[in-house]
Design an enzyme around this catalytic site. Structure first.
Site, PDB file in Angstrom:
ATOM      1  N   ILE A 192      58.791  39.454  71.543  1.00  0.00           N
ATOM      2  CA  ILE A 192      58.337  40.425  72.538  1.00  0.00           C
ATOM      3  C   ILE A 192      56.815  40.489  72.589  1.00  0.00           C
ATOM      4  CG2 ILE A 192      58.408  42.870  73.213  1.00  0.00           C
ATOM      5  CD1 ILE A 192      61.232  43.006  72.012  1.00  0.00           C
ATOM      6  N   MET A 326      69.386  39.746  67.544  1.00  0.00           N
ATOM      7  CA  MET A 326      69.322  40.748  68.611  1.00  0.00           C
ATOM      8  C   MET A 326      69.051  40.049  69.928  1.00  0.00           C
ATOM      9  SD  MET A 326      67.348  43.971  66.991  1.00  0.00           S
ATOM     10  CE  MET A 326      68.251  45.303  66.193  1.00  0.00           C
ATOM     11  N   ALA A 328      70.729  39.246  73.999  1.00  0.00           N
ATOM     12  CA  ALA A 328      71.654  39.729  75.018  1.00  0.00           C
ATOM     13  C   ALA A 328      72.924  38.884  75.062  1.00  0.00           C
ATOM     14  CB  ALA A 328      70.973  39.715  76.386  1.00  0.00           C
ATOM     15  N   HIS A 329      72.777  37.561  74.999  1.00  0.00           N
ATOM     16  CA  HIS A 329      73.964  36.711  75.130  1.00  0.00           C
ATOM     17  C   HIS A 329      74.843  36.778  73.902  1.00  0.00           C
ATOM     18  CE1 HIS A 329      70.301  34.506  74.113  1.00  0.00           C
ATOM     19  NE2 HIS A 329      71.010  33.720  73.336  1.00  0.00           N
ATOM     20  N   HIS A 452      67.337  10.075  86.257  1.00  0.00           N
ATOM     21  CA  HIS A 452      65.910   9.784  86.343  1.00  0.00           C
ATOM     22  C   HIS A 452      65.398  10.196  87.706  1.00  0.00           C
ATOM     23  CE1 HIS A 452      62.163   7.657  85.541  1.00  0.00           C
ATOM     24  NE2 HIS A 452      62.221   7.207  86.773  1.00  0.00           N
TER      25      HIS A 452
HETATM   26  C1  LIG Z   1      61.007  43.486  76.023  1.00  0.00           C
HETATM   27  C2  LIG Z   1      62.295  42.867  75.597  1.00  0.00           C
HETATM   28  C3  LIG Z   1      62.601  41.584  76.034  1.00  0.00           C
HETATM   29  C4  LIG Z   1      63.801  41.001  75.666  1.00  0.00           C
HETATM   30  N1  LIG Z   1      64.069  39.750  76.117  1.00  0.00           N
HETATM   31  C5  LIG Z   1      65.250  39.179  75.779  1.00  0.00           C
HETATM   32  C6  LIG Z   1      65.592  37.900  76.287  1.00  0.00           C
HETATM   33  O1  LIG Z   1      64.844  37.285  77.049  1.00  0.00           O
HETATM   34  N2  LIG Z   1      66.768  37.364  75.937  1.00  0.00           N
HETATM   35  C7  LIG Z   1      67.636  38.027  75.113  1.00  0.00           C
HETATM   36  O2  LIG Z   1      68.711  37.474  74.843  1.00  0.00           O
HETATM   37  N3  LIG Z   1      67.349  39.236  74.621  1.00  0.00           N
HETATM   38  C8  LIG Z   1      66.175  39.820  74.946  1.00  0.00           C
HETATM   39  N4  LIG Z   1      65.893  41.066  74.460  1.00  0.00           N
HETATM   40  C9  LIG Z   1      66.884  41.713  73.589  1.00  0.00           C
HETATM   41  C10 LIG Z   1      68.027  42.291  74.417  1.00  0.00           C
HETATM   42  O3  LIG Z   1      67.520  43.200  75.341  1.00  0.00           O
HETATM   43  C11 LIG Z   1      69.057  42.945  73.507  1.00  0.00           C
HETATM   44  O4  LIG Z   1      69.496  42.020  72.536  1.00  0.00           O
HETATM   45  C12 LIG Z   1      70.255  43.414  74.294  1.00  0.00           C
HETATM   46  O5  LIG Z   1      69.891  44.341  75.270  1.00  0.00           O
HETATM   47  C13 LIG Z   1      71.308  44.028  73.364  1.00  0.00           C
HETATM   48  O6  LIG Z   1      72.389  44.453  74.119  1.00  0.00           O
HETATM   49  P1  LIG Z   1      73.283  45.684  73.652  1.00  0.00           P
HETATM   50  O7  LIG Z   1      74.299  45.829  74.701  1.00  0.00           O
HETATM   51  O8  LIG Z   1      73.719  45.489  72.269  1.00  0.00           O
HETATM   52  O9  LIG Z   1      72.303  46.937  73.615  1.00  0.00           O
HETATM   53  P2  LIG Z   1      71.354  47.620  74.694  1.00  0.00           P
HETATM   54  O10 LIG Z   1      70.978  46.683  75.758  1.00  0.00           O
HETATM   55  O11 LIG Z   1      70.287  48.263  73.916  1.00  0.00           O
HETATM   56  O12 LIG Z   1      72.275  48.684  75.379  1.00  0.00           O
HETATM   57  C14 LIG Z   1      72.768  49.789  74.682  1.00  0.00           C
HETATM   58  C15 LIG Z   1      73.123  50.846  75.687  1.00  0.00           C
HETATM   59  O13 LIG Z   1      73.879  51.834  75.040  1.00  0.00           O
HETATM   60  C16 LIG Z   1      73.428  53.110  75.472  1.00  0.00           C
HETATM   61  N5  LIG Z   1      73.761  54.035  74.406  1.00  0.00           N
HETATM   62  C17 LIG Z   1      73.354  53.998  73.125  1.00  0.00           C
HETATM   63  N6  LIG Z   1      73.913  54.995  72.419  1.00  0.00           N
HETATM   64  C18 LIG Z   1      74.692  55.680  73.291  1.00  0.00           C
HETATM   65  C19 LIG Z   1      75.523  56.796  73.170  1.00  0.00           C
HETATM   66  N7  LIG Z   1      75.702  57.410  71.980  1.00  0.00           N
HETATM   67  N8  LIG Z   1      76.170  57.261  74.247  1.00  0.00           N
HETATM   68  C20 LIG Z   1      76.015  56.647  75.445  1.00  0.00           C
HETATM   69  N9  LIG Z   1      75.248  55.563  75.623  1.00  0.00           N
HETATM   70  C21 LIG Z   1      74.589  55.096  74.537  1.00  0.00           C
HETATM   71  C22 LIG Z   1      71.961  52.914  75.691  1.00  0.00           C
HETATM   72  O14 LIG Z   1      71.476  53.921  76.581  1.00  0.00           O
HETATM   73  C23 LIG Z   1      71.936  51.533  76.291  1.00  0.00           C
HETATM   74  O15 LIG Z   1      72.074  51.571  77.678  1.00  0.00           O
HETATM   75  C24 LIG Z   1      64.704  41.692  74.823  1.00  0.00           C
HETATM   76  C25 LIG Z   1      64.399  42.977  74.397  1.00  0.00           C
HETATM   77  C26 LIG Z   1      63.224  43.568  74.789  1.00  0.00           C
HETATM   78  C27 LIG Z   1      62.926  44.943  74.335  1.00  0.00           C
HETATM   79  C1  LIG Z   2      61.452   6.332  97.852  1.00  0.00           C
HETATM   80  C2  LIG Z   2      62.462   6.099  96.787  1.00  0.00           C
HETATM   81  C3  LIG Z   2      62.809   7.139  95.947  1.00  0.00           C
HETATM   82  C4  LIG Z   2      63.741   6.932  94.939  1.00  0.00           C
HETATM   83  N1  LIG Z   2      64.035   7.984  94.112  1.00  0.00           N
HETATM   84  C5  LIG Z   2      64.922   7.790  93.114  1.00  0.00           C
HETATM   85  C6  LIG Z   2      65.209   8.847  92.198  1.00  0.00           C
HETATM   86  O1  LIG Z   2      64.639   9.939  92.288  1.00  0.00           O
HETATM   87  N2  LIG Z   2      66.094   8.625  91.221  1.00  0.00           N
HETATM   88  C7  LIG Z   2      66.719   7.419  91.076  1.00  0.00           C
HETATM   89  O2  LIG Z   2      67.527   7.270  90.157  1.00  0.00           O
HETATM   90  N3  LIG Z   2      66.467   6.408  91.913  1.00  0.00           N
HETATM   91  C8  LIG Z   2      65.585   6.555  92.925  1.00  0.00           C
HETATM   92  N4  LIG Z   2      65.306   5.523  93.756  1.00  0.00           N
HETATM   93  C9  LIG Z   2      66.022   4.255  93.531  1.00  0.00           C
HETATM   94  C10 LIG Z   2      65.393   3.482  92.376  1.00  0.00           C
HETATM   95  O3  LIG Z   2      64.039   3.256  92.662  1.00  0.00           O
HETATM   96  C11 LIG Z   2      66.130   2.172  92.144  1.00  0.00           C
HETATM   97  O4  LIG Z   2      67.509   2.433  91.928  1.00  0.00           O
HETATM   98  C12 LIG Z   2      65.598   1.461  90.918  1.00  0.00           C
HETATM   99  O5  LIG Z   2      64.237   1.167  91.057  1.00  0.00           O
HETATM  100  C13 LIG Z   2      66.385   0.171  90.673  1.00  0.00           C
HETATM  101  O6  LIG Z   2      65.872  -0.460  89.536  1.00  0.00           O
HETATM  102  P1  LIG Z   2      65.939  -2.039  89.397  1.00  0.00           P
HETATM  103  O7  LIG Z   2      65.280  -2.339  88.082  1.00  0.00           O
HETATM  104  O8  LIG Z   2      67.300  -2.508  89.594  1.00  0.00           O
HETATM  105  O9  LIG Z   2      65.088  -2.625  90.601  1.00  0.00           O
HETATM  106  P2  LIG Z   2      63.572  -2.412  91.077  1.00  0.00           P
HETATM  107  O10 LIG Z   2      63.027  -1.115  90.636  1.00  0.00           O
HETATM  108  O11 LIG Z   2      63.616  -2.653  92.538  1.00  0.00           O
HETATM  109  O12 LIG Z   2      62.788  -3.514  90.335  1.00  0.00           O
HETATM  110  C14 LIG Z   2      62.984  -4.859  90.584  1.00  0.00           C
HETATM  111  C15 LIG Z   2      61.757  -5.601  90.130  1.00  0.00           C
HETATM  112  O13 LIG Z   2      62.034  -6.966  90.109  1.00  0.00           O
HETATM  113  C16 LIG Z   2      60.950  -7.671  90.669  1.00  0.00           C
HETATM  114  N5  LIG Z   2      61.482  -8.926  91.172  1.00  0.00           N
HETATM  115  C17 LIG Z   2      62.449  -9.082  92.100  1.00  0.00           C
HETATM  116  N6  LIG Z   2      62.722 -10.396  92.258  1.00  0.00           N
HETATM  117  C18 LIG Z   2      61.893 -11.056  91.408  1.00  0.00           C
HETATM  118  C19 LIG Z   2      61.713 -12.426  91.125  1.00  0.00           C
HETATM  119  N7  LIG Z   2      62.450 -13.346  91.708  1.00  0.00           N
HETATM  120  N8  LIG Z   2      60.777 -12.760  90.215  1.00  0.00           N
HETATM  121  C20 LIG Z   2      60.027 -11.810  89.609  1.00  0.00           C
HETATM  122  N9  LIG Z   2      60.171 -10.516  89.833  1.00  0.00           N
HETATM  123  C21 LIG Z   2      61.104 -10.146  90.719  1.00  0.00           C
HETATM  124  C22 LIG Z   2      60.416  -6.749  91.737  1.00  0.00           C
HETATM  125  O14 LIG Z   2      59.086  -7.070  92.051  1.00  0.00           O
HETATM  126  C23 LIG Z   2      60.579  -5.404  91.057  1.00  0.00           C
HETATM  127  O15 LIG Z   2      59.448  -5.091  90.297  1.00  0.00           O
HETATM  128  C24 LIG Z   2      64.358   5.680  94.771  1.00  0.00           C
HETATM  129  C25 LIG Z   2      64.013   4.630  95.616  1.00  0.00           C
HETATM  130  C26 LIG Z   2      63.079   4.823  96.602  1.00  0.00           C
HETATM  131  C27 LIG Z   2      62.719   3.683  97.473  1.00  0.00           C
END
Ligand SMILES: Cc1cc2nc3c(=O)[nH]c(=O)nc-3n(C[C@H](O)[C@H](O)[C@H](O)COP(=O)(O)OP(=O)(O)OC[C@H]3O[C@@H](n4cnc5c(N)ncnc54)[C@H](O)[C@@H]3O)c2cc1C
Ligand SMILES: Cc1cc2nc3c(=O)[nH]c(=O)nc-3n(C[C@H](O)[C@H](O)[C@H](O)COP(=O)(O)OP(=O)(O)OC[C@H]3O[C@@H](n4cnc5c(N)ncnc54)[C@H](O)[C@@H]3O)c2cc1C
Lengths: 479, 56, 479
Positions: A192, A326, A328-329, A452
């Site tokens: 915190i 302590m 939430a999950h 990728h």
């Molecule tokens: C600033 C901050 C950030 C946090 N960030 C995260 C995070 O990112 N991820 C995470 O997993 N955890 C985080 N936590 C911890 C998380 O908030 C707690 O682990 C979680 O809330 C516990 O859940 P709980 O239900 O046991 O208790 P609580 O959430 O405290 O709830 C208990 C409830 O019971 C009520 N209650 C208590 N006694 C009584 C009673 N006698 N009668 C009626 N009502 C009552 C209270 O009013 C309250 O509403 C954070 C905590 C803080 C303070």
């Molecule tokens: C705009 C764009 C965005 C894309 N975005 C994604 C993405 O986000 N995620 C994803 O998974 N895929 C994406 N792809 C697809 C991805 O680029 C191809 O699937 C990937 O590059 C295939 O890998 P490769 O090694 O088979 O061929 P290439 O990457 O085409 O490489 C082949 C190489 O062999 C060389 N070569 C060919 N023939 C010869 C030769 N006879 N002698 C010597 N060298 C040779 C070429 O010059 C080249 O360098 C994208 C493609 C494009 C065009």
């Protein structure tokens, strides 16, 4: 006769509301008690997580990340902007809108699934009775066959830094700061503290984080912690380790003088706001009648077994109020497990595969064990690491900081931990979680086809690197 | 080094397989897996459980 | 006596260069022939993918996405900018730098792994001899125990729209446009056409895409295609279906008049630039001596079996020059498989789990089969869908368009397809790929713990929705 439910859940955070929805889906007559009210007195569902935790923090992190990118990283793309400014009030009100939508959403889900909301403070009595005290003081008693305690946690306060309106803040206060403080202090370099510090550093605050421990992010894998410390430092977060806050003083009602000790002795720091983020503790005050039969453990958590059963048959407890991370999950999955158990299933939860995330930039995310944990356990391991600097997609996105690190058992090849520092580590870590739930070996990931160009290819390459077979990186020489 | 030799500790099975094994008291080691190196899929344990039911 | 290699690879695209690196890692003496040269005559590795394909397109997509976000979506966060402009030349030169770094990186990897680069045009002779003709015309003959043909593909040209410098462009030309055209025409609404169209639409071009087929993205799952059509349309891409280009005319050397027919008859369109993106065909010209023994199939691809063996023992072919999807990662995985086979391993590739991505915004990504394919095959299926609009993280990121759709076998529960429309679908799809490689059931994903708040939770929820158990969405009523 009092009204009777199959299941009464106390607390509507991510533990409680999920448990309630699941129980209702399984055909159980379910109610959920919640005491949280908004400024108009209406009951608010969602708990810490939706109201003052996970969601609002991520909304601010997102806005400030985009701001920072616009102000600093646009030039390289050829994007020209002049005068990038953040309207902090607008940013905060966007966050409020998101929170409102989501908490309102839970209300809708309760309706759709037939969960009854009981507004007020819930208390577990003996014999699985629950007393609900409404805002006006009237108390009603309900009977239940099963009760799920999901009362969550509250921030730990420390005597040297008592909360002070507008100046010394906990997480709830920190999320409502509506003007960028020139100087911000944060006590605690945990999840915190680092998230809050990042938000304001991005907007230009001079941020100092005081951490009492002498190590940084000691819960993280050591490589992750090291990389994070380097990168956060570059962003201007001044993280001081072994720095223990000893006192605070409000100056003229508008600044905070923070006294702390570090290796060099007594130190002082003056800030405009101070955020206290030293941890959270289970919220159990007023939750349990003296004769409820439910026990707390020595650290104040509700005592439960690995299936979230308390000592009282039919009474369960989940989430932040019980042992375990302590998160939430974790709370939600415990909620699902308990609802399933109540419905008669032999549900169990795998506590070994719970992902962790810190939403700094880059993000830190991990699942499974760290290298230092495994070494301490004497496990022989193989480690593969692949840097995002060698990923074409990361280069295209201008986000080349960080790496994926995969740790596998040297003998069985089973993956024991996945640790990621990177722009979307939070989303990549699910790949580690899924693989580990399938007891994946490093080789299993090596043999799969990753699209990728994606940064996910770094997961593939890190798995290959475990056996010195990475393609897009020169491998270590074989021993 | 085979990817799916049974590892120390927990059974080499997916969450759904573990769930069904618990639910129906099946010893996972008895279930023939159709995956690489005998990895057990949900469909394998469902088949095993159905044939056990029919046999009973 | 001619120099002899264990393996000679012809072509250094993602198929060939990966095959060469892997072969060298396995201890084989390896050479790679490449004919591509830069404007200084130096050999350039990386093929289509790195030079004029995957990487440069994603670099421009990233820059233009950020530009578009800055110009249109910043206000909601409270980020104030005035006058956002794109310096297109700078954007293009950033792209060039990335390409240069990556192709230079392959040169470095060849050195690190000990792969010999042979510059020139490669031709397979009889008896696994390879003739390399250098730029100056000198030919050298090398002997090899194994030859891998990885010659890739080239764009298909169509007679009605002959390439014309600066006006009618293929992918290579399109990636070097250095000024935003006011009006842009694209022939072909496939992956490349949509990506190119998106780049320029984001910078303000009025983009018209002519597609001869009467369906949109018919290779995609129907729900994905429908959502994409809706969202791309909103972004201003004017996609005309059943629109067949019949001729073009250059006006005053600076505009292109495009004639096409559609349902309503003859049409005309005047644009400043026209991009032809109607597909790619295998590049085999000059590759095979008459007596090489290697055969082409009826569509002009090098004929290979499922292990990429041509009819000639010891001669393999991979990537775009052989059957299967024209994708970089498919080419690379075939390269790894063939290198492993040559090294004596029983390698095989799983053609059923190759992810596909279209990098529009939101991105489209899928792995496995589509709903319409499965229905045509008569497979009984269950479908789960979860919208990002219900994801807290997506709300925090302001990227709520799209959904995750999971298709499972009704009887066995095995996942047969994962289809995603969403901001980072490209990275989420790896979760589907990993799960499917483990023959995951929908229930397996249901029982796993996904970190909160992440958009990955939508994968979890979609798996739950397969059995009407989604938590954060009202489920369909049970039948
Ligand atoms: C600033 C901050 C950030 C946090 N960030 C995260 C995070 O990112 N991820 C995470 O997993 N955890 C985080 N936590 C911890 C998380 O908030 C707690 O682990 C979680 O809330 C516990 O859940 P709980 O239900 O046991 O208790 P609580 O959430 O405290 O709830 C208990 C409830 O019971 C009520 N209650 C208590 N006694 C009584 C009673 N006698 N009668 C009626 N009502 C009552 C209270 O009013 C309250 O509403 C954070 C905590 C803080 C303070
Ligand atoms: C705009 C764009 C965005 C894309 N975005 C994604 C993405 O986000 N995620 C994803 O998974 N895929 C994406 N792809 C697809 C991805 O680029 C191809 O699937 C990937 O590059 C295939 O890998 P490769 O090694 O088979 O061929 P290439 O990457 O085409 O490489 C082949 C190489 O062999 C060389 N070569 C060919 N023939 C010869 C030769 N006879 N002698 C010597 N060298 C040779 C070429 O010059 C080249 O360098 C994208 C493609 C494009 C065009």
């Amino acid at each position: 006769m009092s009204q009777k439910f199959d299941v009464i859940v106390i607390g509507a955070g991510p533990g409680g509301y999920v448990a309630a929805i699941r129980a209702a889906q399984l055909g159980l007559k379910t109610a959920c008690v919640e005491k949280w009210v908004d400024n108009k007195g209406a009951t608010v569902l969602g708990g810490t997580c939706l109201n003052v935790g996970c969601i609002p923090s991520k909304a601010l992190l997102e806005s400030t990340h985009k701001f920072h990118e616009a102000a600093h990283d646009f030039d390289v793309h050829g994007i020209q902007t002049s005068d990038v400014q953040m309207d902090v009030k607008k940013m905060v009100s966007r966050k409020d809108t998101i929170v409102k939508n989501l908490t309102g959403g839970i209300t809708g889900l309760f309706k759709a699934n037939g969960v009854t909301t009981l507004s007020g403070m819930g208390k577990l009595l003996a014999n699985k009775q629950v007393e609900v005290t409404a805002a006006d003081g009237t108390a009603t008693i309900y009977d239940a066959d099963n009760v799920i305690l999901a009362s969550g946690s509250v921030p730990v306060e420390i005597p040297p830094a008592p909360l002070t309106e507008g100046l010394i803040l906990d997480n709830a206060g920190a999320l409502n700061i509506d003007e960028t403080p020139k100087r911000l202090g944060v006590i605690g370099a945990g999840v915190i503290g680092l998230e809050m510090g990042s938000i304001w550093a991005r907007l230009g605050s001079q941020v100092t984080v005081l951490e009492a421990m002498d190590g940084f992010l000691t819960l993280c894998d050591k490589d992750v912690a090291k990389e994070a410390q380097k990168l956060l430092g570059k962003q201007g977060l001044d993280i001081k380790l072994s720095a223990r806050c000893t006192g605070t003083e409000i100056i003229d009602g508008k600044e905070v003088k923070v006294k702390y000790t570090d290796a060099a002795g007594e130190q002082e720091l003056v800030v405009d706001k101070l955020i206290v983020a030293v941890g959270r503790r289970p919220q159990t005050q007023g939750l349990l009648a003296g004769d409820s039969g439910v026990k707390l453990d020595e650290r104040g958590f509700i005592f439960v077994d690995e299936s979230c059963r308390t000592g009282v048959p039919g009474v369960y407890a989940i989430g932040d109020s019980v042992r375990g991370p302590m998160l939430a999950h974790k709370a939600s999955e415990e909620g699902v497990m308990v609802a399933d158990i109540i419905a008669g299933h032999k549900a169990a939860m795998n506590y070994d595969v719970i992902p962790n995330i810190i939403y700094t930039f880059p993000e830190l995310a991990w699942v499974g064990k760290t290298e230092q944990e495994l070494k301490a356990e004497g496990v022989k391991i193989k480690v593969g690491k692949f840097p995002f600097a060698a990923s074409g997609r990361a280069m295209a996105s201008n986000a080349t900081d960080g790496f994926v690190k995969i740790i596998a058992d040297e003998e069985t090849d089973r993956i024991l931990g996945v640790h990621i520092v990177g722009a979307i580590a939070s989303e990549l870590i699910a790949q580690g979680g899924i693989a580990m739930e399938f007891c994946s070996s490093a080789e299993d990931l090596q043999l799969m086809c990753f699209a990728h160009p994606t940064v996910s290819e770094a997961v593939h390459e890190a798995a290959l690197a475990v056996d010195n077979h990475a393609i897009h990186m020169a491998n270590r020489k074989k021993r | 080094n085979s990817a799916t030799d049974s590892f120390k500790g927990k059974a080499m099975a997916s969450p759904a397989v573990r769930r069904i094994a618990r639910e129906f008291d099946i010893d996972i080691r008895q279930v023939p897996g159709s995956g690489k190196n005998g990895r057990i899929f949900k469909e394998d344990i469902l088949r095993f459980q159905r044939s056990a039911e029919q046999a009973a």
